[in-house]
Structure formats: structure tokens, C-alpha cells
Motif scaffolding. Structure first.
Motif, PDB file in Angstrom:
ATOM      1  N   ASP A  75       1.080 -46.445 -26.258  1.00  0.00           N
ATOM      2  CA  ASP A  75       1.631 -46.519 -27.608  1.00  0.00           C
ATOM      3  C   ASP A  75       0.690 -47.146 -28.621  1.00  0.00           C
ATOM      4  N   ASP A  76      -0.203 -48.015 -28.162  1.00  0.00           N
ATOM      5  CA  ASP A  76      -1.080 -48.734 -29.094  1.00  0.00           C
ATOM      6  C   ASP A  76      -2.462 -48.078 -29.083  1.00  0.00           C
ATOM      7  N   GLU A  77      -2.782 -47.372 -30.125  1.00  0.00           N
ATOM      8  CA  GLU A  77      -4.052 -46.625 -30.183  1.00  0.00           C
ATOM      9  C   GLU A  77      -5.252 -47.566 -30.185  1.00  0.00           C
ATOM     10  N   LYS A  78      -5.141 -48.670 -30.890  1.00  0.00           N
ATOM     11  CA  LYS A  78      -6.251 -49.617 -30.954  1.00  0.00           C
ATOM     12  C   LYS A  78      -6.513 -50.266 -29.599  1.00  0.00           C
ATOM     13  N   LEU A  79      -5.436 -50.653 -28.908  1.00  0.00           N
ATOM     14  CA  LEU A  79      -5.587 -51.222 -27.567  1.00  0.00           C
ATOM     15  C   LEU A  79      -6.159 -50.193 -26.594  1.00  0.00           C
ATOM     16  N   ARG A  80      -5.715 -48.959 -26.743  1.00  0.00           N
ATOM     17  CA  ARG A  80      -6.195 -47.906 -25.850  1.00  0.00           C
ATOM     18  C   ARG A  80      -7.712 -47.722 -25.989  1.00  0.00           C
ATOM     19  N   ALA A  81      -8.213 -47.815 -27.206  1.00  0.00           N
ATOM     20  CA  ALA A  81      -9.660 -47.680 -27.419  1.00  0.00           C
ATOM     21  C   ALA A  81     -10.426 -48.823 -26.744  1.00  0.00           C
ATOM     22  N   LEU A  82      -9.869 -50.034 -26.850  1.00  0.00           N
ATOM     23  CA  LEU A  82     -10.512 -51.186 -26.214  1.00  0.00           C
ATOM     24  C   LEU A  82     -10.522 -51.046 -24.686  1.00  0.00           C
ATOM     25  N   VAL A  83      -9.383 -50.647 -24.136  1.00  0.00           N
ATOM     26  CA  VAL A  83      -9.284 -50.515 -22.682  1.00  0.00           C
ATOM     27  C   VAL A  83     -10.195 -49.412 -22.166  1.00  0.00           C
ATOM     28  N   ASP A  84     -10.314 -48.324 -22.917  1.00  0.00           N
ATOM     29  CA  ASP A  84     -11.189 -47.221 -22.493  1.00  0.00           C
ATOM     30  C   ASP A  84     -12.644 -47.677 -22.399  1.00  0.00           C
ATOM     31  N   HIS A  85     -13.064 -48.484 -23.348  1.00  0.00           N
ATOM     32  CA  HIS A  85     -14.427 -49.040 -23.271  1.00  0.00           C
ATOM     33  C   HIS A  85     -14.574 -49.935 -22.036  1.00  0.00           C
ATOM     34  N   TRP A  86     -13.559 -50.691 -21.772  1.00  0.00           N
ATOM     35  CA  TRP A  86     -13.573 -51.579 -20.594  1.00  0.00           C
ATOM     36  C   TRP A  86     -13.652 -50.765 -19.308  1.00  0.00           C
ATOM     37  N   VAL A  87     -12.901 -49.682 -19.244  1.00  0.00           N
ATOM     38  CA  VAL A  87     -12.917 -48.817 -18.059  1.00  0.00           C
ATOM     39  C   VAL A  87     -14.308 -48.230 -17.829  1.00  0.00           C
ATOM     40  N   GLN A  88     -14.940 -47.775 -18.892  1.00  0.00           N
ATOM     41  CA  GLN A  88     -16.287 -47.203 -18.761  1.00  0.00           C
ATOM     42  C   GLN A  88     -17.275 -48.236 -18.226  1.00  0.00           C
ATOM     43  N   SER A  89     -17.187 -49.451 -18.732  1.00  0.00           N
ATOM     44  CA  SER A  89     -18.091 -50.507 -18.261  1.00  0.00           C
ATOM     45  C   SER A  89     -17.800 -50.870 -16.814  1.00  0.00           C
ATOM     46  N   THR A  90     -16.531 -50.886 -16.446  1.00  0.00           N
ATOM     47  CA  THR A  90     -16.161 -51.225 -15.070  1.00  0.00           C
ATOM     48  C   THR A  90     -16.710 -50.214 -14.077  1.00  0.00           C
ATOM     49  N   LYS A  91     -16.742 -48.943 -14.446  1.00  0.00           N
ATOM     50  CA  LYS A  91     -17.313 -47.922 -13.572  1.00  0.00           C
ATOM     51  C   LYS A  91     -18.802 -48.181 -13.333  1.00  0.00           C
ATOM     52  N   LYS A  92     -19.509 -48.591 -14.391  1.00  0.00           N
ATOM     53  CA  LYS A  92     -20.924 -48.932 -14.236  1.00  0.00           C
ATOM     54  C   LYS A  92     -21.084 -50.145 -13.319  1.00  0.00           C
ATOM     55  N   LEU A  93     -20.234 -51.148 -13.525  1.00  0.00           N
ATOM     56  CA  LEU A  93     -20.313 -52.363 -12.707  1.00  0.00           C
ATOM     57  C   LEU A  93     -19.983 -52.067 -11.246  1.00  0.00           C
ATOM     58  N   GLU A  94     -19.076 -51.142 -11.027  1.00  0.00           N
ATOM     59  CA  GLU A  94     -18.724 -50.777  -9.661  1.00  0.00           C
ATOM     60  C   GLU A  94     -19.919 -50.166  -8.935  1.00  0.00           C
ATOM     61  N   LEU A  95     -20.676 -49.331  -9.640  1.00  0.00           N
ATOM     62  CA  LEU A  95     -21.878 -48.744  -9.048  1.00  0.00           C
ATOM     63  C   LEU A  95     -22.927 -49.812  -8.755  1.00  0.00           C
ATOM     64  N   LEU A  96     -23.031 -50.796  -9.641  1.00  0.00           N
ATOM     65  CA  LEU A  96     -23.985 -51.889  -9.426  1.00  0.00           C
ATOM     66  C   LEU A  96     -23.603 -52.705  -8.200  1.00  0.00           C
ATOM     67  N   VAL A  97     -22.304 -52.963  -8.017  1.00  0.00           N
ATOM     68  CA  VAL A  97     -21.838 -53.701  -6.849  1.00  0.00           C
ATOM     69  C   VAL A  97     -22.137 -52.924  -5.574  1.00  0.00           C
ATOM     70  N   GLU A  98     -21.873 -51.631  -5.593  1.00  0.00           N
ATOM     71  CA  GLU A  98     -22.138 -50.803  -4.415  1.00  0.00           C
ATOM     72  C   GLU A  98     -23.627 -50.812  -4.070  1.00  0.00           C
ATOM     73  N   GLU A  99     -24.481 -50.765  -5.085  1.00  0.00           N
ATOM     74  CA  GLU A  99     -25.926 -50.798  -4.848  1.00  0.00           C
ATOM     75  C   GLU A  99     -26.361 -52.136  -4.259  1.00  0.00           C
ATOM     76  N   LEU A 100     -25.828 -53.231  -4.806  1.00  0.00           N
ATOM     77  CA  LEU A 100     -26.179 -54.559  -4.290  1.00  0.00           C
ATOM     78  C   LEU A 100     -25.684 -54.735  -2.860  1.00  0.00           C
ATOM     79  N   ASN A 101     -24.472 -54.297  -2.588  1.00  0.00           N
ATOM     80  CA  ASN A 101     -23.921 -54.435  -1.239  1.00  0.00           C
ATOM     81  C   ASN A 101     -24.708 -53.611  -0.230  1.00  0.00           C
ATOM     82  N   ALA A 102     -25.127 -52.418  -0.626  1.00  0.00           N
ATOM     83  CA  ALA A 102     -25.915 -51.579   0.277  1.00  0.00           C
ATOM     84  C   ALA A 102     -27.255 -52.235   0.597  1.00  0.00           C
TER      85      ALA A 102
END
Length: 271
Positions: A75-102
Motif C-alpha cells: 500500500d505504501d509506494e514510498k516504503l516499497r521503493a525503499l524496500v526494493d533497494h534493500w532487496v537488491q543490496s541483500t542479493k549482492k550481499l548474499e553472493l558475497l557471503v557465499e563467496e567468502l564461505n566457499a
């Protein structure tokens, strides 16, 4: 059985080797015991670190998943934009964690697991060496027994046979003992050269991970700032905007003064 549970220090009073030689051997074994414990600890600690990093990434993803499934996000368009940016960054961080763990698995966990396979074979060699020492001791006791007996023809023959058997047992023991001492010394002295490349690789991987993570979070903060900087309605007179830290401090002092003036606060202080 590990070196920690091996029954060392039970030398016979009639042992054919000196107590000094036996103490030197036990000292080398204690070094191996320490090396084995350290390798196990490094392996377990690194495994725990990998699991913790994986769990952290998993929980952050789950939190965002719950947030994106909420009605507030829809319902909140402004919040949705913020969360979408957060999701994109989290995907990058997840790849970094997988690389470090490997990398951590490859340069620390696997080498520690590999070196752990050496200790059982050394322990078997130690047991074989002890058995050889026991045989040497028995042969020496026979020699001592026949030396004390009357020098009859039969006893002389038995004495000579016992001395020959003792000589063979002594040669076998000394061969095993010297070889084992050399191998233990080589293994212990080579521990630094074995672990140093792994530690260097781990440090480089961690530096890369934290640098890339910092850049990702910095980029996220920038995106969130831009996304949240859309014009907002001016504040109403009943809710003035605090312009700076001085005004913030003054406002907090005024609120605290109001709280102190409350009768319930005065009563509480009097109790």
C-alpha cells in the motif's frame, strides 16, 4: 583414540632405555597432541563462523520476504521503493557471503580436515614403537636372567641366543624410534609453512568481503536517501520541525522538565 588419551609415561622400572630418552619422546608426542587439538579447534571455529554467516544472510532474506509480503509494503509506494533497494543490496550481499564461505571452506576447513588424517597413522606408529620397546625389554630381562645363572654349557648357549635376540630387538626398536622422532619433528616444524598460506588466503578473502560489503551498504544508503528525499508536506504549527541539534537538546530538556513535574514522578521519588 587420540594422543590426549594415549597412556604415556608408563615406562617399566627395568626399561632398557634411559628415562631421559623416554621423556624426550613424550615431549615430542605432547607437541603432536597440541598440534592435533589446535587443528581441530581451527576446523570447528571456522565451521561455526561459516554457519553463522550463512544464518545471518538467511535471516535477513527471511525478514525482507516477510516485509514484501505485508500489506504495508503493497500500500505504501514510498516504503516499497525503499524496500526494493534493500532487496537488491541483500542479493549482492548474499553472493558475497557465499563467496567468502566457499573460500573459507577451501583454505581453512579442508586443510585442517586433511592434516587431521595424519594423526591416526602416527598414533599407530607410536603403538608399534611401544610394542617394539616391550619386546626389547623382555629380551633384555632374559639376558640379565641367564647372566646370573651358573655358566653351564646349556646356560651359556641360552645366554648367547638371548643376546642375539636382544640385539635384533634393540636394532628394531632404535630404528622405529629414530624414524618416528624424525617424522614427528618434521611434521611439527612444518606446521607454520602448512597453515600460513591458508591464513593469508583467508585474510585476503575477508578483506575483499568486508570492502565489497561496505561499498554495497554505502550504495544502499545513497539510494535510500534519494528515494526518501521526495517533497513532503510542510509541518503544521502544532508540530514544529526541529532544525538542529541545539533545538533538539532544548526540546528534550523541556520534555524532561514536564515529566519531572508530573505528580506520579514526584510520588515515585518520594518512595
Amino acid at each position: 583414540m587420540t594422543f590426549r588419551h594415549y597412556p604415556f609415561g608408563k615406562q617399566s622400572k627395568k626399561s632398557p632405555i634411559s628415562k631421559t630418552a623416554e621423556r624426550e619422546f613424550e615431549r615430542e608426542i605432547r607437541k603432536l597432541e597440541q598440534l592435533e587439538e589446535n587443528a581441530k579447534k581451527i576446523h570447528n571455529d571456522m565451521q561455526t563462523c561459516i554457519e553463522a554467516q550463512t544464518a545471518q544472510s538467511k535471516y535477513e532474506n527471511q525478514m525482507l520476504l516477510n516485509l514484501t509480503a505485508s500489506s504495508l509494503y503493497r500500500d505504501d509506494e514510498k516504503l516499497r521503493a525503499l524496500v526494493d533497494h534493500w532487496v537488491q543490496s541483500t542479493k549482492k550481499l548474499e553472493l558475497l557471503v557465499e563467496e567468502l564461505n566457499a573460500t573459507s571452506q577451501k583454505v581453512i576447513v579442508e586443510p585442517m580436515r586433511k592434516i587431521a588424517t595424519i594423526f591416526p597413522s602416527i598414533l599407530q606408529a607410536v603403538k608399534k614403537r611401544d610394542q617394539s620397546l616391550q619386546e626389547y625389554s623382555k629380551c633384555q630381562e632374559k639376558v640379565n636372567k641367564y647372566v646370573k645363572r651358573e655358566r653351564t654349557a646349556q646356560n651359556v648357549v641360552k645366554l648367547e641366543n638371548s643376546r642375539q635376540a636382544c640385539s635384533i630387538a634393540r636394532t628394531d626398536f632404535e630404528s622405529q624410534n629414530n624414524l618416528l622422532m624424525d617424522e614427528i619433528a618434521r611434521l611439527y616444524d612444518g606446521r607454520i609453512m602448512y597453515i600460513q598460506p591458508s591464513l593469508e588466503a583467508l585474510v585476503k578473502a575477508q578483506v575483499k568481503y568486508y570492502t565489497d560489503s561496505q561499498n554495497t551498504y554505502r550504495d544502499l544508503c545513497s539510494r535510500l536517501h534519494i528515494a526518501s528525499s521526495s517533497p513532503s508536506p510542510p509541518p503544521s504549527p502544532s508540530s514544529p520541525t526541529i532544525q538542529n541539534s541545539a533545538e533538539l537538546k532544548q526540546s528534550i530538556k523541556e520534555k524532561l522538565a514536564e515529566i519531572r513535574a508530573l505528580s506520579i514522578t514526584v510520588n515515585d521519588q518520594g518512595k
